[in-house]
Design a protein around this motif. Structure first.
Motif, PDB file in Angstrom:
ATOM      1  N   ARG A  81       0.849  -1.181   0.000  1.00  0.00           N
ATOM      2  CA  ARG A  81       0.000   0.000   0.000  1.00  0.00           C
ATOM      3  C   ARG A  81       0.895   1.246   0.000  1.00  0.00           C
ATOM      4  O   ARG A  81       1.144   1.852   1.033  1.00  0.00           O
ATOM      5  N   CYS A  85      -1.635   6.669  -5.451  1.00  0.00           N
ATOM      6  CA  CYS A  85      -2.778   5.892  -5.958  1.00  0.00           C
ATOM      7  C   CYS A  85      -3.441   6.624  -7.122  1.00  0.00           C
ATOM      8  O   CYS A  85      -4.660   6.594  -7.268  1.00  0.00           O
ATOM      9  N   TYR A  90      -1.667   3.093 -11.088  1.00  0.00           N
ATOM     10  CA  TYR A  90      -2.424   1.869 -11.320  1.00  0.00           C
ATOM     11  C   TYR A  90      -2.114   1.273 -12.696  1.00  0.00           C
ATOM     12  O   TYR A  90      -2.002   0.053 -12.853  1.00  0.00           O
ATOM     13  N   SER A 200      -8.006   7.054  -3.304  1.00  0.00           N
ATOM     14  CA  SER A 200      -7.991   6.382  -4.597  1.00  0.00           C
ATOM     15  C   SER A 200      -9.293   6.628  -5.352  1.00  0.00           C
ATOM     16  O   SER A 200      -9.286   6.849  -6.577  1.00  0.00           O
TER      17      SER A 200
END
Length: 286
Positions: A81, A85, A90, A200
């Motif tokens: 984590r 984000c 991604y 996110s």
């Protein structure tokens, strides 16, 4: 997310978990197996989900000649984590995942919600890596959503407490969340941080219509008629502006793969069976 129990098969694929590095981020994935030369369906889950969510689909598709592999996207499941984000973060992860499990050739790429946007954005940027798209219940124009889970306990003293809490929030028997539960020294916890998820989700907001229309591969767009995430008007617009897009609607909510898992698998199987150069098996076997 789904608010009714999954209708998944009684026995589902467990898969083999693997890890790889994407930059400085350690990512996890589950390869549900199949023949070494089987065509690959790569799968990307939605916010709060994980790779395990696609176990029932993998079980349904394996007899039809497909190998399913699913990524725990950053901040989810058993992956790291990191702080970042954003969209490009991604997409870099998804690109490295597809390269790893697809052997450099094009794969069929499925994405639910967050994963659906990641899938069609990757297809827009790397047409050589994505030969077909399956987008589950997400639009090209993403509106802001209210954060979920910010008031949830960080840990539960037992699995029974965790299940009772989910029941109290309307998620009884919902494998979408159950797949992320695990036991730690602090108790039973979810493998996601709601505050990170809120950031996110905010980064996902926007009009991505240009990305949606930028790829030309065959596309299956799946919609839950009772979905909170995207309405029928947006689904119709998406099909209209992107040639080669087929729409299938279901009488359920946002997580079609959980709420109507058999119907979901059958629709995916039919679409895959019609791709040129791929195995043609009887989709009714699902």
């Amino acid at each position: 997310m789904a608010s009714s129990p999954s209708h998944a098969p009684a026995v589902v694929a467990t898969g083999k978990r693997g890890f790889f590095e994407a930059g400085r981020v350690r990512l996890s994935y589950v390869d549900f197996g199949g023949a070494p030369d089987a065509p690959v369906l790569a799968a990307l889950h939605g916010h709060f989900g994980c790779a395990r969510n696609f176990a029932p689909l993998a079980e349904a598709l394996r007899p039809l000649g497909w190998r399913v592999a699913a990524l725990d996207q950053r901040g989810h499941g058993w992956s790291d984590r990191p702080e970042a984000c954003d969209r490009e973060d991604y997409l870099r992860d998804a690109e490295q995942f597809v390269l790893r499990i697809g052997g450099g050739g094009p794969v069929a790429l499925l994405g639910h919600s967050l994963g659906g946007v990641n899938a069609y954005q990757l297809a827009a940027r790397r047409k050589d890596l994505v030969g077909a798209l399956i987008v589950e219940d997400i639009g090209a124009r993403i509106e802001p959503v209210a954060p979920l889970g910010l008031d949830w306990p960080r840990a539960f003293p037992s699995l029974s407490h965790a299940l009772a809490f989910l029941d109290s929030r309307g998620f009884a028997g919902d494998r979408y969340f159950l797949d992320s539960l695990h036991e730690t020294e602090s108790g039973w916890t979810f493998r996601f941080d709601p505050a990170w998820m809120a950031r996110s989700q905010a980064a996902l907001t926007g009009d991505w219509s240009g990305d949606w229309t930028a790829s030309g591969c065959p596309c299956l767009l799946l919609h839950g008629r009772k979905s909170w995430a995207v309405g029928a008007g947006e689904i119709e617009r998406m099909a209209r502006i992107r040639p080669g897009t087929r729409v299938v609607a279901f009488d359920c909510g946002h997580t079609i793969h959980d709420e109507l898992s058999g119907d979901f698998a059958a629709a995916v199987a039919l679409f895959l069976s019609q791709l040129p150069g791929h195995p043609v098996h009887d989709p009714a076997a699902c």
